[in-house]
Design an enzyme around this catalytic site. Structure first.
Site, mmCIF file in Angstrom:
data_model
loop_
_atom_site.group_PDB
_atom_site.id
_atom_site.type_symbol
_atom_site.label_atom_id
_atom_site.label_comp_id
_atom_site.label_asym_id
_atom_site.label_seq_id
_atom_site.Cartn_x
_atom_site.Cartn_y
_atom_site.Cartn_z
ATOM 1 N N CYS A 35 1.144 -1.336 0.168
ATOM 2 C CA CYS A 35 0.119 -0.238 0.048
ATOM 3 C C CYS A 35 0.907 1.151 0.084
ATOM 4 O O CYS A 35 0.149 2.717 -0.407
ATOM 5 C CB CYS A 35 -0.845 -0.148 0.897
ATOM 6 S SG CYS A 35 -2.208 -1.552 1.014
ATOM 7 N N HIS A 42 -3.054 7.381 2.139
ATOM 8 C CA HIS A 42 -3.400 6.130 1.961
ATOM 9 C C HIS A 42 -5.050 6.317 2.046
ATOM 10 O O HIS A 42 -5.815 6.122 3.382
ATOM 11 C CB HIS A 42 -2.882 5.196 2.120
ATOM 12 C CG HIS A 42 -3.258 4.209 1.661
ATOM 13 N ND1 HIS A 42 -3.217 3.314 0.389
ATOM 14 C CD2 HIS A 42 -3.102 2.472 2.989
ATOM 15 C CE1 HIS A 42 -3.508 2.028 0.947
ATOM 16 N NE2 HIS A 42 -3.794 1.828 1.854
ATOM 17 N N ASN A 65 -9.631 -0.390 -0.144
ATOM 18 C CA ASN A 65 -8.467 0.274 0.051
ATOM 19 C C ASN A 65 -7.795 -0.584 -1.424
ATOM 20 O O ASN A 65 -7.771 -1.683 -1.810
ATOM 21 C CB ASN A 65 -7.868 -0.887 0.528
ATOM 22 C CG ASN A 65 -6.596 -0.408 0.992
ATOM 23 O OD1 ASN A 65 -5.468 -0.194 0.340
ATOM 24 N ND2 ASN A 65 -5.913 -1.071 2.503
HETATM 25 O O1 UT7 Z 1 -3.726 -0.291 4.051
HETATM 26 C C1 UT7 Z 1 -3.308 -1.091 5.043
HETATM 27 C C2 UT7 Z 1 -4.211 -2.210 4.880
HETATM 28 N N1 UT7 Z 1 -5.258 -1.901 5.832
HETATM 29 C C3 UT7 Z 1 -6.386 -1.281 6.722
HETATM 30 O O2 UT7 Z 1 -5.136 -0.891 6.693
HETATM 31 C C4 UT7 Z 1 -6.949 -2.406 7.647
HETATM 32 C C5 UT7 Z 1 -6.928 -2.406 9.205
HETATM 33 N N2 UT7 Z 1 -7.628 -1.944 9.384
HETATM 34 C C6 UT7 Z 1 -8.499 -2.321 10.270
HETATM 35 O O3 UT7 Z 1 -9.389 -1.219 9.197
HETATM 36 C C7 UT7 Z 1 -9.398 -2.666 10.792
HETATM 37 O O4 UT7 Z 1 -9.725 -3.374 11.883
HETATM 38 C C8 UT7 Z 1 -11.296 -3.687 10.265
HETATM 39 C C9 UT7 Z 1 -11.670 -2.844 8.948
HETATM 40 C C10 UT7 Z 1 -10.458 -4.788 9.317
HETATM 41 C C11 UT7 Z 1 -11.471 -4.593 11.140
HETATM 42 O O5 UT7 Z 1 -12.515 -3.191 11.900
HETATM 43 P P1 UT7 Z 1 -12.192 -3.880 13.403
HETATM 44 O O6 UT7 Z 1 -13.156 -2.539 14.351
HETATM 45 O O7 UT7 Z 1 -10.595 -3.987 14.143
HETATM 46 O O8 UT7 Z 1 -12.821 -5.035 13.792
HETATM 47 P P2 UT7 Z 1 -12.436 -6.803 14.586
HETATM 48 O O9 UT7 Z 1 -11.356 -6.740 13.657
HETATM 49 O O10 UT7 Z 1 -12.082 -6.241 15.816
HETATM 50 O O11 UT7 Z 1 -13.386 -7.738 14.556
HETATM 51 C C12 UT7 Z 1 -15.112 -7.292 15.238
HETATM 52 C C13 UT7 Z 1 -16.085 -8.064 14.990
HETATM 53 C C14 UT7 Z 1 -15.512 -9.573 15.296
HETATM 54 O O12 UT7 Z 1 -16.628 -10.271 15.761
HETATM 55 P P3 UT7 Z 1 -16.024 -10.945 17.240
HETATM 56 O O13 UT7 Z 1 -15.077 -11.543 17.501
HETATM 57 O O14 UT7 Z 1 -16.366 -9.401 18.121
HETATM 58 O O15 UT7 Z 1 -17.412 -11.600 17.686
HETATM 59 C C15 UT7 Z 1 -15.339 -10.024 13.992
HETATM 60 O O16 UT7 Z 1 -15.396 -10.525 13.571
HETATM 61 O O17 UT7 Z 1 -16.850 -7.796 13.802
HETATM 62 C C16 UT7 Z 1 -16.558 -9.630 13.085
HETATM 63 N N3 UT7 Z 1 -16.134 -9.294 12.143
HETATM 64 C C17 UT7 Z 1 -17.062 -8.516 10.906
HETATM 65 N N4 UT7 Z 1 -18.332 -8.551 10.774
HETATM 66 C C18 UT7 Z 1 -19.452 -8.567 10.147
HETATM 67 C C19 UT7 Z 1 -14.893 -8.700 11.231
HETATM 68 N N5 UT7 Z 1 -15.036 -8.748 9.992
HETATM 69 C C20 UT7 Z 1 -16.710 -8.718 9.766
HETATM 70 C C21 UT7 Z 1 -17.370 -8.281 8.287
HETATM 71 N N6 UT7 Z 1 -18.469 -8.350 8.413
HETATM 72 N N7 UT7 Z 1 -16.942 -8.152 7.228
#
Ligand code: UT7
Length: 325
Positions: free
Chosen positions: A115, A252, A282
């Site tokens: 990225c 980004h 992204n």
């Molecule tokens: O370019 C650089 C590369 N990437 C990034 O910059 C991404 C950086 N990270 C992020 O943007 C965020 O961490 C995410 C968008 C990937 C995730 O958001 P989050 O608020 O950190 O969520 P989380 O990973 O803590 O997940 C929260 C909950 C989980 O369920 P439980 O364990 O709380 O029951 C996940 O299983 O959300 C669940 N979850 C989803 N639910 C519905 C994860 N993905 C999804 C989904 N739809 N697509």
């Protein structure tokens, strides 16, 4: 004191025709429009057609940037292409672009910093121009990132999309002050201790397969906000500017929450942040030039404005480039 500055004289971008909304994604994995919008700010992404390769996207963006700058295409002496999704393991996708543009001179090569790739490629272009290696550089960020996705993994497949952006960078004389047009300062970083936080589980020398994206989202998020804020601060320190001197922040486009968090941390008003992640997700190395092209073409970024570009991604890699437009 007269010095050489690298001036961005043209910008262009391209998104594939197929638009995939969050509702479309709910038919593939267990997710909702509300979850995706609330956690990321993403509403849709664009997906390359089956017969569309990264080079095809790059060529569209390159032609748009060349037309915007008004240069003779034959004056391009260097092509630097940032991509994580090359057409082939080799040769570099940049040489496919070179051939398509009818260029048989100069150098063309790819840069791999995921990225952060466009920020890396632009910094290399700036260095080449300032040291006399190049005069007119085509810098491209292009990805068919959808082909690296595990379409059964809802934690990653909802986040990414395909696209391309390009700029023309040309040497021009400056006075060596912040009033000069062009790149005023550029900073690159990487820290391989975090290489397993965001990676692809395949490759020519490990599995012999292309592999799929794997990510510890929360960890990446945490590091992103800190690293981006740090590299913005170093840009300001290097130029002696303050955050109030920055007219536009073109980051980004990974997640709107990361951008909001960063803007808050460095005291940048939200109206100065260019946000396009909602429409294309992204797009890895393509995201900064896609956002830049949008802001230039709709008249927000004007001649003389101070524009701060930044990116952070797998590696981890991160960096920033400050430009007077
Ligand atoms: O370019 C650089 C590369 N990437 C990034 O910059 C991404 C950086 N990270 C992020 O943007 C965020 O961490 C995410 C968008 C990937 C995730 O958001 P989050 O608020 O950190 O969520 P989380 O990973 O803590 O997940 C929260 C909950 C989980 O369920 P439980 O364990 O709380 O029951 C996940 O299983 O959300 C669940 N979850 C989803 N639910 C519905 C994860 N993905 C999804 C989904 N739809 N697509």
């Amino acid at each position: 004191m007269s010095i050489i500055r690298s001036v961005i004289t043209g910008v262009g971008s391209y998104l594939p025709a197929r638009r995939m909304s969050n509702d479309d994604i709910t038919k593939i994995v267990d997710t909702t429009d509300d979850w995706i919008v609330e956690r990321t700010g993403i509403h849709a992404r664009h997906i390359a057609a089956d017969d569309e390769k990264t080079s095809d996207l790059a060529i569209h963006a390159a032609r748009a940037a060349i037309a915007h700058s008004g240069i003779d295409v034959q004056s391009i002496d260097t092509i630097i292409m940032a991509t994580t999704t090359p057409d082939n393991t080799f040769p570099a996708t940049a040489v496919t672009v070179q051939a398509a543009l009818g260029l048989h001179h100069g150098a063309a090569f790819d840069v791999q910093a995921v990225c952060s790739g466009f920020v890396y490629a632009l910094t290399i272009a700036d260095t080449f121009i300032r040291c006399g290696q190049s005069k007119t550089v085509l810098v491209i960020g292009a990805e068919t990132f959808s082909r690296l996705l595990d379409w059964t993994d809802r934690t990653t497949c909802v986040l990414f999309g395909d696209g391309a952006g390009a700029v023309i960078v040309q040497g021009s004389e400056g006075e060596g002050t912040n009033a000069d047009r062009g790149i005023l300062t550029a900073h690159l970083h990487s820290d391989g201790r975090y290489k397993d936080k965001l990676y692809v589980d395949g490759g020519p020398s490990s599995t012999g397969t292309t592999g799929h994206v794997r990510m510890e989202g929360r960890e990446v998020f945490r590091h992103a906000v800190v690293n981006i804020a740090d590299t913005i601060r170093e840009s300001l320190e290097a130029t002696g500017m303050t955050i109030d001197d920055v007219d536009w922040f073109v980051p980004h486009q990974a997640n709107k929450r990361i951008l909001d968090g960063t803007a808050k941390r460095i005291g940048l008003p939200p109206e100065k942040v260019v946000i396009t992640v909602g429409e294309h997700g992204n797009t890895s190395a393509a995201s900064v030039p896609l956002a830049l092209d949008g802001a230039v073409r709709d008249g927000r970024v004007k001649k003389g404005d101070v524009v701060l570009l930044e990116a952070m991604g797998g590696g981890f890699t991160w960096g920033s480039v400050m430009v007077r437009w």
